[in-house]
Design a protein around this motif. Structure first.
Motif, PDB file in Angstrom:
ATOM      1  N   ALA A 138       0.837  -1.200   0.000  1.00  0.00           N
ATOM      2  CA  ALA A 138       0.000   0.000   0.000  1.00  0.00           C
ATOM      3  C   ALA A 138       0.874   1.253   0.000  1.00  0.00           C
ATOM      4  O   ALA A 138       0.583   2.227  -0.703  1.00  0.00           O
ATOM      5  CB  ALA A 138      -0.926  -0.008   1.213  1.00  0.00           C
ATOM      6  N   GLN A 139       1.955   1.221   0.765  1.00  0.00           N
ATOM      7  CA  GLN A 139       2.876   2.359   0.783  1.00  0.00           C
ATOM      8  C   GLN A 139       3.539   2.545  -0.575  1.00  0.00           C
ATOM      9  O   GLN A 139       3.758   3.673  -1.020  1.00  0.00           O
ATOM     10  CB  GLN A 139       3.946   2.150   1.855  1.00  0.00           C
ATOM     11  N   ARG A 140       3.832   1.454  -1.255  1.00  0.00           N
ATOM     12  CA  ARG A 140       4.426   1.545  -2.587  1.00  0.00           C
ATOM     13  C   ARG A 140       3.485   2.256  -3.560  1.00  0.00           C
ATOM     14  O   ARG A 140       3.925   3.033  -4.418  1.00  0.00           O
ATOM     15  CB  ARG A 140       4.778   0.157  -3.108  1.00  0.00           C
ATOM     16  N   VAL A 141       2.188   1.985  -3.444  1.00  0.00           N
ATOM     17  CA  VAL A 141       1.224   2.678  -4.313  1.00  0.00           C
ATOM     18  C   VAL A 141       1.188   4.165  -3.966  1.00  0.00           C
ATOM     19  O   VAL A 141       1.151   5.027  -4.859  1.00  0.00           O
ATOM     20  CB  VAL A 141      -0.179   2.062  -4.189  1.00  0.00           C
ATOM     21  N   VAL A 142       1.209   4.482  -2.670  1.00  0.00           N
ATOM     22  CA  VAL A 142       1.233   5.886  -2.251  1.00  0.00           C
ATOM     23  C   VAL A 142       2.464   6.584  -2.828  1.00  0.00           C
ATOM     24  O   VAL A 142       2.373   7.692  -3.378  1.00  0.00           O
ATOM     25  CB  VAL A 142       1.213   5.992  -0.712  1.00  0.00           C
ATOM     26  N   ASP A 143       3.613   5.926  -2.731  1.00  0.00           N
ATOM     27  CA  ASP A 143       4.851   6.518  -3.254  1.00  0.00           C
ATOM     28  C   ASP A 143       4.769   6.723  -4.763  1.00  0.00           C
ATOM     29  O   ASP A 143       5.196   7.763  -5.284  1.00  0.00           O
ATOM     30  CB  ASP A 143       6.045   5.619  -2.915  1.00  0.00           C
ATOM     31  N   ALA A 144       4.229   5.729  -5.464  1.00  0.00           N
ATOM     32  CA  ALA A 144       4.102   5.839  -6.919  1.00  0.00           C
ATOM     33  C   ALA A 144       3.152   6.972  -7.292  1.00  0.00           C
ATOM     34  O   ALA A 144       3.379   7.699  -8.269  1.00  0.00           O
ATOM     35  CB  ALA A 144       3.613   4.518  -7.509  1.00  0.00           C
ATOM     36  N   SER A 145       2.097   7.127  -6.524  1.00  0.00           N
ATOM     37  CA  SER A 145       1.136   8.199  -6.791  1.00  0.00           C
ATOM     38  C   SER A 145       1.780   9.565  -6.586  1.00  0.00           C
ATOM     39  O   SER A 145       1.575  10.491  -7.384  1.00  0.00           O
ATOM     40  CB  SER A 145      -0.081   8.040  -5.867  1.00  0.00           C
ATOM     41  N   GLU A 146       2.565   9.690  -5.529  1.00  0.00           N
ATOM     42  CA  GLU A 146       3.215  10.975  -5.242  1.00  0.00           C
ATOM     43  C   GLU A 146       4.274  11.315  -6.285  1.00  0.00           C
ATOM     44  O   GLU A 146       4.524  12.486  -6.558  1.00  0.00           O
ATOM     45  CB  GLU A 146       3.820  10.946  -3.845  1.00  0.00           C
ATOM     46  N   ALA A 147       4.883  10.272  -6.870  1.00  0.00           N
ATOM     47  CA  ALA A 147       5.929  10.497  -7.866  1.00  0.00           C
ATOM     48  C   ALA A 147       5.369  10.722  -9.273  1.00  0.00           C
ATOM     49  O   ALA A 147       6.090  11.158 -10.171  1.00  0.00           O
ATOM     50  CB  ALA A 147       6.887   9.308  -7.890  1.00  0.00           C
ATOM     51  N   SER A 148       4.085  10.442  -9.459  1.00  0.00           N
ATOM     52  CA  SER A 148       3.474  10.517 -10.784  1.00  0.00           C
ATOM     53  C   SER A 148       2.760  11.844 -10.989  1.00  0.00           C
ATOM     54  O   SER A 148       2.318  12.489 -10.024  1.00  0.00           O
ATOM     55  CB  SER A 148       2.478   9.366 -10.955  1.00  0.00           C
ATOM     56  N   ASP A 149       2.632  12.237 -12.222  1.00  0.00           N
ATOM     57  CA  ASP A 149       1.823  13.412 -12.559  1.00  0.00           C
ATOM     58  C   ASP A 149       0.339  13.058 -12.651  1.00  0.00           C
ATOM     59  O   ASP A 149      -0.491  13.953 -12.845  1.00  0.00           O
ATOM     60  CB  ASP A 149       2.287  14.000 -13.899  1.00  0.00           C
ATOM     61  N   ALA A 150       0.029  11.769 -12.540  1.00  0.00           N
ATOM     62  CA  ALA A 150      -1.357  11.310 -12.660  1.00  0.00           C
ATOM     63  C   ALA A 150      -2.038  11.267 -11.296  1.00  0.00           C
ATOM     64  O   ALA A 150      -1.382  11.165 -10.257  1.00  0.00           O
ATOM     65  CB  ALA A 150      -1.390   9.925 -13.301  1.00  0.00           C
ATOM     66  N   VAL A 151      -3.366  11.331 -11.304  1.00  0.00           N
ATOM     67  CA  VAL A 151      -4.125  11.185 -10.070  1.00  0.00           C
ATOM     68  C   VAL A 151      -4.358   9.696  -9.802  1.00  0.00           C
ATOM     69  O   VAL A 151      -4.365   8.882 -10.728  1.00  0.00           O
ATOM     70  CB  VAL A 151      -5.481  11.915 -10.124  1.00  0.00           C
ATOM     71  N   CYS A 152      -4.537   9.363  -8.530  1.00  0.00           N
ATOM     72  CA  CYS A 152      -4.849   7.988  -8.142  1.00  0.00           C
ATOM     73  C   CYS A 152      -6.024   8.020  -7.167  1.00  0.00           C
ATOM     74  O   CYS A 152      -6.024   8.797  -6.215  1.00  0.00           O
ATOM     75  CB  CYS A 152      -3.644   7.315  -7.494  1.00  0.00           C
ATOM     76  N   MET A 153      -6.987   7.175  -7.429  1.00  0.00           N
ATOM     77  CA  MET A 153      -8.211   7.127  -6.634  1.00  0.00           C
ATOM     78  C   MET A 153      -8.555   5.672  -6.343  1.00  0.00           C
ATOM     79  O   MET A 153      -8.435   4.813  -7.217  1.00  0.00           O
ATOM     80  CB  MET A 153      -9.350   7.798  -7.410  1.00  0.00           C
ATOM     81  N   VAL A 154      -8.957   5.389  -5.102  1.00  0.00           N
ATOM     82  CA  VAL A 154      -9.320   4.029  -4.698  1.00  0.00           C
ATOM     83  C   VAL A 154     -10.841   3.911  -4.665  1.00  0.00           C
ATOM     84  O   VAL A 154     -11.551   4.832  -4.242  1.00  0.00           O
ATOM     85  CB  VAL A 154      -8.709   3.678  -3.330  1.00  0.00           C
TER      86      VAL A 154
END
Length: 362
Positions: free
Chosen positions: A105-121
């Motif tokens: 779950a933390q890896r997804v958070v990190d990937a989201s913060e590093a990306s220019d894209a939005v992430c929604m669960v």
């Protein structure tokens, strides 16, 4: 907007794919599922020309074309697929829970913060008009004495069988065995044990109660302490006493059953009355939740609300499209789902098999 759908299992066939097709802003441009029969059926049904049996192939081939992806694969694949999508700078909707392990779950958070894209669960209850009215009812009481949350879903398979014609994927036994083994390993990693009872408990209840854990936190804040946890009837039932911010106590009751009725509700007791929501069956479309408020010490006034039968699954997908176009921020970001995964893992990890009370500060 061009959208890719990754994973076309039962809930995607019932909710995500049909509602995306209804939304005028969305164009289902590509689909992926390991079941070739599923890909062909829904590719034909929704006129989707870009078809894949591997999520990585869809992401690699369509990253420059798609505006976003909707991920509705099994929960133990959520993290890897979401991370791949975010690393390709694709706006990403991933079904709950965001991962099986807190580390993933933390890896997804990190990937989201590093990306220019939005992430929604995909926490559709946050988009339930009834739940939003319930939040207002709780805000109206002076203080909270006790919260009771119950989550006992029915035999989901029989409910789906009665209401929908699902196309099930034709998969090789070796593929299923490998997938099940990966899921088992992630579950054991999350709770730090290979105890079969606890593994089964976490595997089932993570997927079952994460909606309600998320909903409770959105109303009452963070869990500061687990006062007690019990797991019984093998792995099937859980009771827990949670302490939220402001020393507000919650009794959580969760289980599984073979019956047809759906029992999912939150009840709040306050000095001047109570507020409650009874959620409708999440697998039956456009069935409104029942919200009630009872107020009065000398005499009682009871009010029942049915705000709307608008489908939460459709509303959350509409919100995702608004996030893609930049007119909204994700209401259910991955950091929130990470906290849900952490809490549910803590519940299982702190269970004392001797039946003595467990008290753990968080």
């Amino acid at each position: 907007m061009k959208i890719g759908v990754i994973g076309v299992g039962a809930i995607a066939q019932i909710m995500h794919v049909p509602y995306l097709a209804e939304l005028p802003e969305a164009d289902i441009h590509a689909i992926a599922d390991p079941g070739e029969n599923v890909v062909e059926t829904f590719g034909d049904r929704y006129n989707v020309s870009h078809r894949y049996t591997e999520s990585t192939a869809l992401i690699e081939d369509q990253a420059e074309t798609l505006d976003g992806v909707v991920i509705t694969t099994p929960m133990h694949t959520h993290a890897e697929v979401a991370i791949a999508s975010l690393e390709a700078d694709l706006h990403t909707f991933v079904e709950k829970p965001v991962a099986v392990t807190p580390a993933d779950a933390q890896r997804v958070v990190d990937a989201s913060e590093a990306s220019d894209a939005v992430c929604m669960v995909g926490y559709m209850k946050q988009f339930d008009p009834g739940f939003q009215r319930f939040q207002s009812a709780v805000d109206d009481v002076s203080e909270v004495n006790l919260v009771t949350s119950t989550v006992i879903p029915p035999d989901v398979g029989s409910v789906i069988e009665e209401n929908y014609d699902i196309v099930y994927a034709d998969l090789a036994d070796s593929f299923i065995e490998e997938s099940n083994e990966e899921r088992r390993q992630q579950v054991e990693q999350a709770i730090g044990t290979d105890d079969e009872t606890l593994s089964q408990a976490y595997d089932f209840h993570l997927e079952s109660i994460c909606h309600d854990i998320n909903a409770l936190r959105s109303v009452f804040g963070s869990v500061e302490q687990i006062d007690h946890i019990d797991i019984f009837d093998d792995w099937k039932f859980i009771t827990a006493q949670l302490r939220y911010e402001g020393d507000r106590r919650c009794l959580l009751k969760a289980g599984t059953s073979d019956r047809k009725c759906y029992d999912e509700r939150i009840h709040v007791d306050a000095p001047e009355g109570s507020a409650s929501i009874e959620f409708s069956n999440a697998f039956i479309k456009n069935t409104p939740s029942d919200v009630r408020a009872k107020l009065g010490t000398e005499e009682t006034t009871e009010t029942q609300y049915t705000p709307s039968s608008d489908e939460p699954f459709k509303r959350e997908l509409q919100h995702f499209l608004e996030c893609i176009e930049g007119s909204a921020e994700p209401r259910t970001p991955p950091a929130e789902s990470k906290r849900d995964v952490e809490l549910i893992a803590d519940l299982i990890r702190t269970y004392d098999k001797e039946g003595e009370a467990s008290s753990v500060s968080r």
